[in-house]
Design a protein around this motif. Structure first.
Motif, mmCIF file in Angstrom:
data_model
loop_
_atom_site.group_PDB
_atom_site.id
_atom_site.type_symbol
_atom_site.label_atom_id
_atom_site.label_comp_id
_atom_site.label_asym_id
_atom_site.label_seq_id
_atom_site.Cartn_x
_atom_site.Cartn_y
_atom_site.Cartn_z
ATOM 1 N N TYR A 111 8.001 40.602 -33.900
ATOM 2 C CA TYR A 111 8.228 41.834 -34.647
ATOM 3 C C TYR A 111 9.314 42.702 -34.030
ATOM 4 C CZ TYR A 111 3.763 40.191 -36.374
ATOM 5 O OH TYR A 111 2.761 39.409 -36.892
ATOM 6 N N ARG A 131 -5.058 40.554 -33.765
ATOM 7 C CA ARG A 131 -4.347 40.977 -32.564
ATOM 8 C C ARG A 131 -2.998 40.291 -32.460
ATOM 9 N NH1 ARG A 131 -7.547 43.889 -28.577
ATOM 10 N NH2 ARG A 131 -5.689 43.740 -27.284
ATOM 11 N N THR A 132 -2.000 41.062 -32.007
ATOM 12 C CA THR A 132 -0.657 40.506 -31.788
ATOM 13 C C THR A 132 -0.326 40.393 -30.306
ATOM 14 O OG1 THR A 132 0.305 42.727 -31.927
ATOM 15 C CG2 THR A 132 0.196 41.448 -33.967
ATOM 16 N N ASP A 133 -1.205 40.928 -29.443
ATOM 17 C CA ASP A 133 -0.919 40.921 -28.000
ATOM 18 C C ASP A 133 -1.834 39.952 -27.261
ATOM 19 O OD1 ASP A 133 -3.230 42.317 -28.445
ATOM 20 O OD2 ASP A 133 -2.823 43.881 -26.972
ATOM 21 N N PRO A 182 -0.626 42.689 -37.516
ATOM 22 C CA PRO A 182 0.544 42.210 -38.259
ATOM 23 C C PRO A 182 0.999 43.220 -39.301
ATOM 24 C CG PRO A 182 -1.442 41.125 -39.028
ATOM 25 C CD PRO A 182 -1.845 41.917 -37.828
ATOM 26 N N ARG A 226 7.501 46.975 -29.709
ATOM 27 C CA ARG A 226 7.105 45.805 -30.504
ATOM 28 C C ARG A 226 7.157 44.535 -29.667
ATOM 29 N NH1 ARG A 226 9.900 46.163 -36.477
ATOM 30 N NH2 ARG A 226 9.330 48.328 -36.997
#
Length: 351
Positions: free
Chosen positions: A246, A311-313, A227, A242
């Protein structure tokens, strides 16, 4: 005749021990300052202003790195992901780093096998039979387990199945590689009558170093980020790389920086390699076959467990900050700790 008039005295009054302009009573007192003294005061004032400006810029960079371009640029890939492209073929940095990581880890593993009295060629012979299932397992795990639910992840792969095979674009997972690769190694060693735990130890010794190197491919691909952050080592991510939310540049403009999760994991693995390597040499007489594997099962999942929260994925269980990786990490840590305790921590039964 005084060198400086009243206006100059007021401007330089703080340099003479006062924090305010001189009073009318002292304004007319003759001031005899040599040109050397004036130049000296000028240099002092200029140095003070420069130091103040640099200090202010440093503070802004520490707490608002989005405004500190010099710091932000330090966490941006210095090269294009593609090294050279000829027609449909392309040589990518991701692939180069992955190959470098594999052969470096395999070299460490082969040295361990040699120290154990086995032929290191056995490890090089089995490498391709382990790598192919390992890569396949790593890619399938990422696509069907790790990738986000929706059009940014699993939905895109199901709509364009050919992208599932394009692992060089990023998107593999170590747990899938470990599960499939370990199964392949076990079958290979059983078929060729080799001690499987010894070779699993060898792979577990070199694997952290390989992971530490390979993570820099994620950096060049602009993936594996967390993040937004205001830390001075924040990572700049271009709009096309992104994930939602985001990718909304109005809410998250180009100046926003992100947590460099690839860096955290790379450093964790470098430290883990050094620690496990030292333990394997320091206590080589006490270690049993499989102990290095158990140490790896504690060290790597321990770091990955905490990194996974950023983690964002990934997709997470509804209403929780946890996902499948947290479960696998906890199971691996518990298994490794119980295994080592069972082997070395129990008191011998009284005879």
């Amino acid at each position: 005749m005084p060198l400086l008039g009243p206006s100059h005295k007021q401007r330089w009054g703080w340099m003479e021990g006062s924090d305010r302009p001189q009073s009318p009573q002292t304004a007319g007192v003759p001031q005899i300052l040599s040109r050397q003294a004036l130049n000296s005061q000028t240099r002092l004032l200029s140095s003070a202003r420069i130091a103040h400006s640099l200090r202010a810029d440093f503070v802004r960079g520490m707490f608002h790195p989005c405004d500190a371009d010099a710091i932000a640029l330090a966490m941006y890939p210095p090269v294009d992901p593609v090294i050279v492209e000829v027609g449909p073929l392309a040589l990518r940095w991701y692939g180069v780093l992955m190959v470098t990581a594999i052969f470096t880890g395999a070299w460490v593993a082969s040295r361990y096998i040699k120290r154990q009295g086995d032929n290191p060629d056995n490890l090089w012979d089995m490498l391709v039979w382990v790598l192919v299932p390992g890569f396949l397992g790593a890619r399938l795990y990422y696509v069907f387990v790790q990738s986000p639910r929706g059009t940014d992840g699993l939905g895109r792969y199901l709509e364009h199945p050919i992208e599932i095979l394009q692992f060089w674009r990023g998107g593999i997972h170590i747990f899938g590689a470990f599960i499939a690769g370990s199964a392949a190694l076990w079958l290979y060693t059983r078929w060729h009558k080799l001690p499987p735990l010894r070779y699993l130890d060898a792979i577990a010794l070199g694997l952290p170093l390989a992971q530490a190197i390979g993570r820099w491919g994620n950096f060049i691909n602009q993936e594996l980020y967390g993040p937004p952050t205001t830390l001075p080592w924040g990572l700049r991510i271009d709009a096309q790389h992104r994930l939602s939310p985001y990718s909304n540049l109005q809410q998250y403009p180009d100046s926003v920086r992100f947590q460099p999760l690839f860096l955290y994991e790379s450093l964790w693995n470098f430290i883990g390699f050094g620690l496990i390597f030292w333990l394997s040499r320091r206590f080589k007489k006490q270690l049993q076959p499989g102990d290095i594997l158990l140490m790896y099962l504690i060290w790597y999942p321990l770091g990955r467990f905490w990194i996974e929260f950023l983690r964002t994925d990934s997709w997470f269980f509804s209403g929780t900050p946890f996902n499948v990786v947290h479960i696998l990490c906890a199971a691996a840590i518990l298994s490794g700790a119980i295994g080592l305790y069972w082997r070395h921590g129990r008191k011998p039964a009284a005879g």
